[in-house]
Scaffold this active site. Structure first.
Site, mmCIF file in Angstrom:
data_model
loop_
_atom_site.group_PDB
_atom_site.id
_atom_site.type_symbol
_atom_site.label_atom_id
_atom_site.label_comp_id
_atom_site.label_asym_id
_atom_site.label_seq_id
_atom_site.Cartn_x
_atom_site.Cartn_y
_atom_site.Cartn_z
ATOM 1 N N SER A 1 -0.022 40.615 -6.656
ATOM 2 C CA SER A 1 -1.705 41.677 -6.682
ATOM 3 C C SER A 1 -1.447 42.631 -5.405
ATOM 4 O O SER A 1 -2.266 43.150 -4.708
ATOM 5 C CB SER A 1 -2.123 41.131 -7.431
ATOM 6 O OG SER A 1 -3.262 39.762 -7.011
ATOM 7 N N GLU B 1 -2.339 35.791 -19.297
ATOM 8 C CA GLU B 1 -2.689 36.856 -18.912
ATOM 9 C C GLU B 1 -2.775 37.680 -19.913
ATOM 10 O O GLU B 1 -2.254 38.422 -21.160
ATOM 11 C CB GLU B 1 -1.999 37.533 -17.680
ATOM 12 C CG GLU B 1 -2.835 39.173 -17.401
ATOM 13 C CD GLU B 1 -1.896 39.591 -15.593
ATOM 14 O OE1 GLU B 1 -1.066 38.771 -15.269
ATOM 15 O OE2 GLU B 1 -3.248 40.607 -15.565
ATOM 16 N N GLU C 1 7.350 35.728 -13.610
ATOM 17 C CA GLU C 1 6.832 35.881 -14.449
ATOM 18 C C GLU C 1 8.185 35.810 -15.780
ATOM 19 O O GLU C 1 8.708 35.780 -15.171
ATOM 20 C CB GLU C 1 6.167 37.093 -14.706
ATOM 21 C CG GLU C 1 4.870 37.720 -13.801
ATOM 22 C CD GLU C 1 4.497 38.862 -13.807
ATOM 23 O OE1 GLU C 1 5.486 39.803 -14.130
ATOM 24 O OE2 GLU C 1 3.954 39.479 -12.322
HETATM 25 O O1 KIV Z 1 -1.046 38.519 -8.701
HETATM 26 C C1 KIV Z 1 -1.629 38.212 -9.499
HETATM 27 O O2 KIV Z 1 -2.776 37.908 -8.534
HETATM 28 C C2 KIV Z 1 -1.295 37.411 -10.458
HETATM 29 C C3 KIV Z 1 -2.778 36.962 -11.021
HETATM 30 C C4 KIV Z 1 -3.205 38.473 -11.761
HETATM 31 C C5 KIV Z 1 -2.676 36.302 -11.930
HETATM 32 O O3 KIV Z 1 -0.181 37.316 -10.690
#
Ligand code: KIV
EC number: 2.1.2.11
Length: 277
Positions: A50, A186, A120
């Site tokens: 993120s 999520e 993921e």
């Molecule tokens: O990249 C991220 O922030 C995440 C969270 C949403 C778990 O994978």
């Protein structure tokens, strides 16, 4: 480059052992100052991909590179002495197969001092997770909404509603059976997150899932109100730092224009006064 960093106080095994116990606390983290602030409060911090959207202005996580993840993880590691650091494997760095995943996960661990990686995907990643775990790399899974698959999923939608619940349950089970030490759930219905939490033997870490999960994670800039481009329903804002920053910057600009900043206390005298620096 390799790092020599003391073993963190919290290990992946400690998180694994928290199943059904006190809730696991986690936030995303991308910089040294934030790591210092959250170290004593979090069991693990997630250097999430993120970071691409939150700090680099990307429109999705797909453009995040290994180099970005490693640079941010190295910065975060400098601010931690307690919490476990988990680092996201970026899109394209593990999907080809176990060998590619191992090479990149090993690089992340060696160059950042991470205690674990996250990737993921559910059933399709089970073989890869088992391969990494068998070679000494603790893996956190991530099922439900998996943002790196945003194009295949058709957007950032709630996953596992009605007839799709079985798909998400099977994914979570596959991740647990493959040897992951925890799994992020999520954006799914709370009842589904509760059911998965009851069904699998590893801690579930919820984001947009349920208070019944074994732990929670949020994107730190979301919960601090620093990233205010949009606010997902599952985010609770514990502060409004973007608004405070906007006001502070406007005050500074006004004072510079009015020549009120710097004031006498911010400038230096020609002669050093006794005791002055
Ligand atoms: O990249 C991220 O922030 C995440 C969270 C949403 C778990 O994978």
């Amino acid at each position: 480059m390799s790092v020599s960093k003391p073993t963190p106080a919290v290990t992946a095994g400690d998180i694994r052992a928290r199943k059904g116990g006190d809730p696991v606390v986690s936030l995303t983290c991308y910089t040294t100052p934030m790591a210092r602030l959250m170290d004593e409060h979090c069991d693990f911090v997630l250097v999430g991909d993120s970071v691409g959207m939150v700090l680099h202005g990307l429109s999705s996580t797909l453009g995040v590179t290994m180099e970005m993840m490693i640079l941010h993880a190295q910065a975060v590691a400098r601010g931690l002495s307690h919490a476990l650091m988990v680092v996201d494997m970026p899109f394209g760095s593990y999907e080809q197969g176990p060998q590619q995943a191992f090479a990149n996960a090993a690089r992340i661990m060696a160059e950042t001092g991470a205690g674990a990686v996250k990737l993921e995907g559910g059933r399709r990643m089970a073989e890869t997770i088992a391969f990494l775990v068998a070679r000494g790399i603790p893996v956190m899974g991530h099922v439900g909404l998996t943002p790196q698959s945003v194009n295949a999923l058709g957007g950032y939608k709630v996953q596992g509603r009605s007839d799709q619940a079985g798909v998400v349950r099977a994914d979570a089970r596959a991740v647990a059976d493959a040897g992951a030490f925890a799994v992020v759930l999520e954006k799914m219905p709370a009842a589904l997150a509760n059911r998965i939490t009851a069904e699998i033997a590893i801690p579930t870490i919820g984001i947009g899932a349920s208070a019944g999960c074994d732990g929670q994670v949020l994107v730190v800039d979301d919960m601090l109100g620093l990233f205010d481009v949009f606010k997902p329903k599952f985010v609770k804002r514990y502060a409004d730092l973007a608004e405070q920053a906007r006001e502070a910057i406007a005050d500074y600009a006004a004072e510079v224009r009015a020549r009120r900043f710097p004031g006498p206390e911010h400038v230096f005298a020609e002669q050093t006064e006794k005791g002055a620096k």
